[in-house]
Structure formats: C-alpha cells, structure tokens
Design a protein around this motif. Structure first.
Motif, PDB file in Angstrom:
ATOM      1  N   ASP A  43       0.851  -1.185   0.000  1.00  0.00           N
ATOM      2  CA  ASP A  43       0.000   0.000   0.000  1.00  0.00           C
ATOM      3  C   ASP A  43       0.892   1.241   0.000  1.00  0.00           C
ATOM      4  O   ASP A  43       1.487   1.599   1.012  1.00  0.00           O
ATOM      5  N   LEU A  44       0.978   1.914  -1.160  1.00  0.00           N
ATOM      6  CA  LEU A  44       1.825   3.106  -1.254  1.00  0.00           C
ATOM      7  C   LEU A  44       1.308   4.232  -0.381  1.00  0.00           C
ATOM      8  O   LEU A  44       2.085   5.098   0.058  1.00  0.00           O
ATOM      9  N   GLY A  45      -0.005   4.250  -0.126  1.00  0.00           N
ATOM     10  CA  GLY A  45      -0.545   5.262   0.778  1.00  0.00           C
ATOM     11  C   GLY A  45       0.076   5.148   2.157  1.00  0.00           C
ATOM     12  O   GLY A  45       0.412   6.157   2.792  1.00  0.00           O
ATOM     13  N   LEU A  46       0.259   3.913   2.639  1.00  0.00           N
ATOM     14  CA  LEU A  46       0.898   3.702   3.949  1.00  0.00           C
ATOM     15  C   LEU A  46       2.389   4.042   3.898  1.00  0.00           C
ATOM     16  O   LEU A  46       2.951   4.551   4.862  1.00  0.00           O
ATOM     17  N   VAL A  47       3.017   3.745   2.749  1.00  0.00           N
ATOM     18  CA  VAL A  47       4.445   4.073   2.612  1.00  0.00           C
ATOM     19  C   VAL A  47       4.665   5.574   2.739  1.00  0.00           C
ATOM     20  O   VAL A  47       5.609   6.040   3.396  1.00  0.00           O
ATOM     21  N   LEU A  48       3.788   6.372   2.123  1.00  0.00           N
ATOM     22  CA  LEU A  48       3.956   7.823   2.135  1.00  0.00           C
ATOM     23  C   LEU A  48       3.299   8.500   3.332  1.00  0.00           C
ATOM     24  O   LEU A  48       3.364   9.728   3.458  1.00  0.00           O
ATOM     25  N   ALA A  49       2.654   7.731   4.206  1.00  0.00           N
ATOM     26  CA  ALA A  49       1.984   8.319   5.373  1.00  0.00           C
ATOM     27  C   ALA A  49       2.919   9.158   6.250  1.00  0.00           C
ATOM     28  O   ALA A  49       2.534  10.243   6.702  1.00  0.00           O
ATOM     29  N   PRO A  50       4.177   8.716   6.507  1.00  0.00           N
ATOM     30  CA  PRO A  50       5.069   9.563   7.316  1.00  0.00           C
ATOM     31  C   PRO A  50       5.350  10.928   6.678  1.00  0.00           C
ATOM     32  O   PRO A  50       5.775  11.858   7.367  1.00  0.00           O
TER      33      PRO A  50
END
Length: 874
Positions: free
Chosen positions: A262-269
């Motif tokens: 999930d790229l959304g989780l990768v970019l969450a920080p």
C-alpha cells in the motif's frame, strides 16, 4: 446553495465524475476546489465554453449549505469546503477509494470497488436514462481510461468496461481521448525525465525491487505523476518513487506494480495519500535527501517479503528413477495429470523428462527403453528461497516449464509454469465469455482441487476417495460443486453420486467422519453433516421418471450417465471421480464444459421445463448469477412454458422455496426484472405491474441492504421481505395480503411486507409536508415499524429529509428513554391510572424533544402535569 466539487489537483476522473454529478444534480453549481492536473487544465481551457465550471473565488462560500463531492471523501482534499462543514447541512459522497481516518460523514454515501468514480456516476445516469452529448461521452471516457490505465490496472472491473461500452452509443471522440491521454512531453518535462533517469538509485528490499529517482527544478514542472508512470514503464522494478524539489516544496509521487504493498501507507510519514498502486505527498521544510531517507525507511517497514519458491511449489514431488521405462513413465503422467517428472537417483536430481520427450520415444517404438536415454541431463534446479520473479526469468531464459526446488537435503518440490502464472496473476482467474480457461473431459482436476479448495475440503475429498477404494465402490463429486470449482466460486457443500449404492457407503464413511448421518431408504440417499458444518449429500446413481408434469420424480437405480442426464442444465452435469485409482478425472457426457465456456444455460431435453417447471425459475437465477445467457432453444422452451403456465402446477411451498433462493442472490434485482421480461412475473406476482419506477426501486433496495449492513448492523434486515415489499408497494393492501398468502410467506415475513405496503405511502405524505416534525412526532410515526419500512422510505425518495428522519429515529430516538419511570411516580405518591400513563408518555415526548434533560427536570414536569390534571378535575 448546492455545490458539486472534487479533490484538489483534479485528474480526469475527478473532472468527469464532477461533470457527471451535474447531470444528476442539475441545479447545483460545479466548483473546482483548487488546481488541476496539467492535461486536465489544458482540456478545461480549451473547452471552457462547453461546460460551466467555477472557481472558489467566483461563488459566495457563505451561501453553501449542500455539498456533493466526487472522487474523494477526505475533508483535507476539498479545499475551502473542508472549512465550511459546520454550515453545510447535507453532504452526498461518491467515491471508489479505500476508507481513511479523515473521511467525511454524509447523508448519502455511494461507494463502490470499481476502477473509476466516473463509472459510479454513469451507472446512475444510465439508470435514470439521462441523455449524453458526444462531448460528455468523450470526457467521461477520459475519466475511466485515465483511472483504469486504459482498462489495464488491477482495480478495473466489468462495471468500468460496461460503462465505457455504453458511452460509445453517445459518440466518444477517440482522437480527443488519445490527444489528452498520450500527450507528448513538454521541453521542461523531458528535461525533468532525463534528470530523474540519471539520478535513479535502486534498492532490493526483501526481494522487492524499488527505484527512487530525485531531481530539483527552480520552477514548477507539471505532470510529475505522468513522468513517474513513464519511469515505471521504462525501469525493470516493482515500485518507483519520484522525489522532486520545486518552488520551496518537495513533491513525491509513487507508482507500484504490486497489489500487496500500500503506497498510501508508505507515504503516510510524509503526509501522503493515495491508492495501493499510486500515491503522492507534498512536503515543506525538508531537503530532497531528507525526504528520500524517510521514504526508504518507511519502505523497510511496509515491504513484506516477496513470495519465494517454497511458497508456490507443488509437493510432494513425484519422481522417477533413470531406469523407469518410457511406457511406465507415460502411464504415471496420465494417472497424475503431470506434464513432466524429475529423474532422481541416490545422488539427487539427474534429469528432467517431459511428456513431449516420452511421446517422441514411444512414437519410435521405444516404450521399453529407460528414460535415462531421453531425459534432459543438465536439469536446472532452484533454491527453496529464490524469489518467484527470478524463477520466472529462468524459465523464460532457458525455455523450461518446470524447475525442481531443492534445499540442503535434496529435492523438496517443483515449480511449474502454472505456479508462476498463478502467482503473477494474483491467483487463478476464470475468464468470462468465450475463450474461458477450462479443462476438457478426461483431464485431471487434481491441480485445480489443490489450488482452489481449502485444505480441509481437499482432505475430505481424499478421505472419501480412499474409503471408496477400500469399499470397492465408485464415487463422483457432481453438479454445482464441480461447476463452481471450475468458475472459482466458493461452494463447500458436497454432492456425491455413488455406484452401486449410497446408503451403505454413507454409513461406512460416517464411521470415519463421525458426523450427523441421515438416510432416506425410499430414494436411496443419505446426508452427512461433518463437524465444522460442511454437508455431504450422497445419492445412488439413479434415473428419474416423471409420471405427470410437475410431479415429484419416481426413482430407480441406474448408471452415472443416466443420473447426470436427469439434471436441470448441462453446466450442472459435470462430474469428477474421487476413487483413488481415478481421482480427479473430469467426466462430461453432455458438453457442459462447452456451455460453461460460452456462458450458456441449456436444458438437456425438450420436456425439461414441463417435467419440472421450477427449472424455469432456476434457469433465470443461474443466468443472472453467472452473467450467462439462455441458449436459443432453451429460451424458446422457457417462453413456451411461461405461455402454457406450467408454474401453476407446482405446489405453493416448492414455489416459495425457489423464489426465496432468488431473493437471496446478489443479483436479485436483475432476476426479478428478468421475470417480467420473460412474462413469468404475472404467474408469480399477479397484479404487480412492471415500470421503470419499479426497476429503479429494486436496484435501490440492493443499495439499501448494503447500506444497512454497514450503518445499521442491529437492524436484522430481511432482504427477501424488502424485495417483496418493493414489488407490492403499489398494490392495494388487500391484494398485497392475498399475494402474501398465495406465496405461503412465513408470518414474520408477511408482517414486514404488509407494514411497508400500508405505511410507506402515508409516511411519505407526512414526511414531505412543509412543516418539520418534532423528534417526538418522528418517534411516534416510526415506533413499532420494522427497519424494512425505513429502508424502503429511503429507496423511494432520496431527499435528505427522508434520510435524516429515518436515520435519526433508528440511530438515536428509538434508544431514548426518560430517567423517571412508574416506580418513581409511585414513590412521589401518585396512584396508577389513566393519568399515570398519560404523564409517562408526556415525559418521554419531552425527553425526545429535549424539553427536559435530566431526572430532576422530568420529576418537575411530572408534578406540574399531575397538578394541572387535579386542577382540571376540580
């Protein structure tokens, strides 16, 4: 003022879905909340005279009280409208993205797992038969094409394809679509792409290949998402990120080929949002290198190990020795359905022999010769922890279809092309329509059984087969179980045909299974419910005779072929042998595989509908469930059965059972509509007239059932009662009651249906009056009514007042109780009587209307009411 908007940095799906919403809300104002993607901005600039878009500066934000949002639910993505939520009284959301913690709450939420929000809007436009211009069709096609990657992304569904296909009738301009989807890069974009390619660094994270490209630009260069997509197409990686500094900001865009990351989780920080396969973030006050480091660190946390050989290999491995004869090797391949064997001796793997090698040797009369003379003596093997991607590369490079898997102790498994393809495709998928990937009669279904069925079911089938071998009987899995296995549809109830007799075998089998056994001597059948709930139905292979139309069949023992011939449709005549010596062999006497591949429902003989009229309804149910069509002759026979009213000869109890099955299907609206198209409905639901209004109501009921499941989980909604109430809603009450009796509905079902028929028209009249109702009035209006009535109200009228009233009652008002009860009034010295009850009711109304807020205020009001009554009596 009602406003339609979408997310900032709008792409074509956002713009198209917003314009489509304008067709559904013609009085609303279309407002862009912020910037547009470059290609979208150019499109809007070119066609700005064709539609009427406004910017946020062109409207009075203080006048906005109703909001329609498409392609997002996140309040931080809708620009200035996210700050107006306190003044907005009504929000409608249309979206296809996953849930997030920042999602808006709404009076109407239309959410679907499709590739494009434009698809969701078009389905409603088609439903309401709203005409489209060629320009609108072209814009909507751009929206679907862009968000589905021209129908290639894994999120694409059949609904997207159908929506796009229907646009063709309105005149899609492909030149315009091609121009805006495949625009050449500008000079600035080409420079940026070169810089990204030059700076790309590569990481191997737990077997996942990741590229991170960085660049800096003094001015803003649009289209970074497009450039990142181009990079993914150019680079042999699984995931790629572009990190670019422009105008005091760092822009990050990610694209992925993987469905489990999930790229959304990768970019969450970094504050990013997006899909699994596409996400982006905008960062301030950090350098490119700082952002890159945070990104790589997040990747290490989110990336799971890729699949390796050990996880997809087949085991245990069937091997042969170098001295095995060619003829014996061929026999083993035929028995086990393999296309090749590893050849092993005491030293390990010494060769690979394929079916083609064996056939060539046999053709030349060398069946007696050992396989060591014809095997590939330089076999490739792979380590048990080798990533599947590497295995795929080896197969392509060396043109081999199977690779033995080894560890320190020797060969432990084998990976075939099928294993690799299944992993690459995300599981085995049956293609619909012509060209369906299906086996042929005589093929071995063992690989499908192992790949598609749960381990417990696999073990159960093997246990049945072993018991059949010991008891010297033949046992076949038949019918819907095999059909659904081939279509990859879960179906864990097992139908077995036994030769020569089912009941003795069932008794022996149950000694092993220790389930609950039921036998029926008259019909030669038995059933076993095993621990865990799976039901096994066993029948003696039999032949059925119908003494008269619609009668129950008379049964006699017969062969498997005759047993299968008695079934309803060819797709249900498939069988699979379970006896160990022939385990997995597919049997197809009546060309069921062909019809399954072509998507056809076909009866086996011309009197099928006459002998069992319920097959008429079953044909429609299967046609809609699987997306098939009635074969031409079958359709003609069905239409004749409808004209001759053969369904009237079926008992009402059997008829109700079949209708109930239809009402529990996922595609119940389509089934009921098809009943009307085929003139079956007048026989089932006399008095009910078909109309577009009824069609829309049935479709809305399905949405209401799903909505209630998410929002009213305690409602215990009966789907069948809802659909039946929707059918009878316009009938006079007495006719509806008579129809309920005719259908032999259970009492609780009758009560729900008739409550809706009687109440909904009256409730709509009261709820749509200009005067707003107090909470107590709403409570008394809805009190005692089943949840189905409220849901039909919502389906009948989408006005916010209806939704607010029904939701307020169900979610809040019905739970409100006054703190003061009868015992409290007794303690105050008041005596039971008519006034006593009147006071208690008045207290509840006052609490509902917030005229009293606590126990003390309730007691004070009670004293006043008693005092007033005493004064009036005096």
């Amino acid at each position: 003022m009602q406003v339609i908007t979408t997310h900032q940095n709008a792409d074509f799906d956002a713009l198209a879905s917003m314009v489509a919403a304008g067709k559904l809300y013609p009085d609303a104002c279309l407002v862009v909340p912020g910037s547009l993607n470059l290609n979208v901005r150019e499109f809007v600039s070119l066609y700005k005279d064709t539609f009427h878009l406004k910017s946020q500066k062109e409207i009075d934000l203080s006048q906005v009280n109703s909001l329609v949002v498409t392609d997002t639910r996140q309040k931080n993505r809708i620009g200035p409208f996210g700050k107006l939520l306190e003044q907005i009284t009504e929000i409608h959301l249309y979206d296809h993205h996953p849930d997030t913690d920042e999602d808006l709450s709404a009076q109407l939420l239309v959410l679907a797992e499709v590739g494009s929000t434009t698809t969701i809007m078009l389905e409603r436009i088609y439903q309401q038969e709203i005409p489209l211009s060629s320009f609108e069709a072209t814009l909507f096609a751009l929206g679907i094409y862009e968000d589905t990657g021209c129908l290639t992304f894994e999120t694409t569904t059949a609904r997207d394809v159908e929506a796009l296909w229907r646009l063709w009738h309105s005149g899609v301009n492909l030149k315009v679509v091609n121009h805006f989807l495949n625009r050449p890069l500008s000079d600035e974009q080409r420079t940026m792409l070169d810089a990204l390619l030059t700076s790309t660094e590569y990481h191997e994270l737990r077997g996942v290949r990741v590229a991170v490209a960085t660049a800096e630009s003094a001015g803003y260069v649009g289209g970074l998402s497009l450039l990142t997509h181009r990079l993914l197409e150019m680079e042999a990686v699984d995931v790629i990120f572009s990190v670019v500094a422009m105008e005091e900001r760092i822009y990050v865009v990610g694209r992925s080929r993987l469905d489990y990351l999930d790229l959304g989780l990768v970019l969450a920080p970094l504050g990013g949002k997006g899909h699994k396969n596409a996400a982006s973030a905008t960062v301030r006050d950090k350098s490119v290198m700082e952002v890159r480091d945070i990104l790589v660190g997040s990747l290490y946390k989110q990336v799971s190990p890729v699949k390796i050989a050990r996880e997809i290999m087949s085991m245990p491995v069937r091997t042969i020795s170098p001295d095995t004869s060619v003829e014996r090797a061929r026999e083993l391949m035929l028995r086990y359905g393999h296309s090749g064997f590893p050849v092993v001796d005491q030293q390990g793997v010494v060769g690979i022999i394929s079916r083609r090698d064996l056939e060539k040797a046999s053709h030349h009369g060398l069946g007696h010769a050992p396989v060591k003379g014809y095997m590939n003596k330089r076999p490739l093997t792979v380590a048990h922890d080798l990533p599947v991607r590497k295995i795929q590369e080896l197969m392509i490079e060396h043109n081999v279809g199977r690779l033995p898997v080894t560890d320190s102790e020797g060969i432990i498994g084998i990976v075939t092309r099928t294993d690799v393809l299944r992993n690459m495709e995300g599981g085995e998928k049956v293609r619909c329509g012509s060209g369906r990937c299906l086996p042929a009669a005589g093929d071995d279904l063992t690989p499908l059984i192992n790949a598609r069925l749960p381990k417990k079911m696999q073990s159960l089938l093997l246990l049945v087969g072993q018991k059949a071998e010991r008891e010297n009987v033949r046992v076949f899995a038949v019918g819907g179980f095999i059909r659904d296995l081939l279509l990859q549809i879960p179906n864990h109830d097992l139908d077995l045909v036994v030769e020569p007799a089912a009941i003795p075998f069932a008794e022996k089998l149950n000694e092993l299974l220790r389930g609950q056994l039921t036998t029926h001597e008259q019909f030669g059948t038995a059933s076993i419910v095993v621990p865990g709930g799976t039901q096994i139905d066993l029948v003696t292979s039999r032949q059925e005779f119908y003494a008269r139309p619609a009668a129950l069949p008379e049964v006699e023992q017969s062969s498997l072929k005759n047993d299968l011939f008695r079934r309803d449709f060819t797709i249900n005549t498939l069988a699979c042998s379970l006896k160990v010596s022939e385990f997995g062999t597919l049997i197809d006497f009546f060309h069921g595989i062909d019809d399954l591949g072509k998507g056809l429902i076909r009866v086996l003989y011309n009197l099928s509908f006459v002998e069992d009229p319920l097959r008429v309804l079953r044909a429609v149910r299967f046609e809609q469930r699987f997306g098939f069509r009635l074969e031409e002759t079958t359709l003609s026979l069905l239409e004749n059965a409808a004209q001759t009213r053969v369904l009237e000869k079926v008992s009402k109890e059997r008829l109700y059972d079949e209708i109930q099955l239809a009402l529990l299907e996922e595609k119940t609206p389509e089934i009921l509509i098809r009943y009307f198209e085929l003139q079956l409905a007048p026989l089932l639901f006399p008095g009910v007239c078909y109309s577009e209004k009824l069609k829309n109501r049935l479709t809305s009921i399905r949405e209401m059932i799903a909505w209630a499941g998410r929002n009213w989980p305690d409602a215990a909604v009966s789907p069948s009662a809802l659909y039946l109430a929707a059918l009878m809603l316009e009938l006079p009450f007495q006719e509806a009651r008579h129809l309920c009796r005719r259908l032999r509905l259970p009492r609780n079902e009758v009560e729900r249906v008739l409550a809706a028929v009687e109440s909904v028209p009256q409730l709509l009249t009261k709820l749509l009056t200009p005067e707003s109702l107090k909470n107590s009035e709403l409570y008394h209006l809805f009190s005692g009514l089943p949840a189905e009535v409220l849901l039909i109200l919502q389906a009948e009228n989408s006005l916010s007042r209806i939704w607010e009233s029904t939701s307020l009652y169900w979610e809040k008002l019905r739970h409100i109780k006054p703190d003061v009860g009868g015992r409290d009034l007794l303690a105050e010295g008041y005596l039971p009587g008519p006034v006593f009850q009147e006071v208690l009711l008045a207290l509840k109304d006052a609490r509902l209307d917030r005229q009293v807020l606590n126990r003390e205020e309730e007691l004070s009001l009670a004293r006043k009411l008693f005092a007033m009554k005493e004064k009036n009596d005096a």
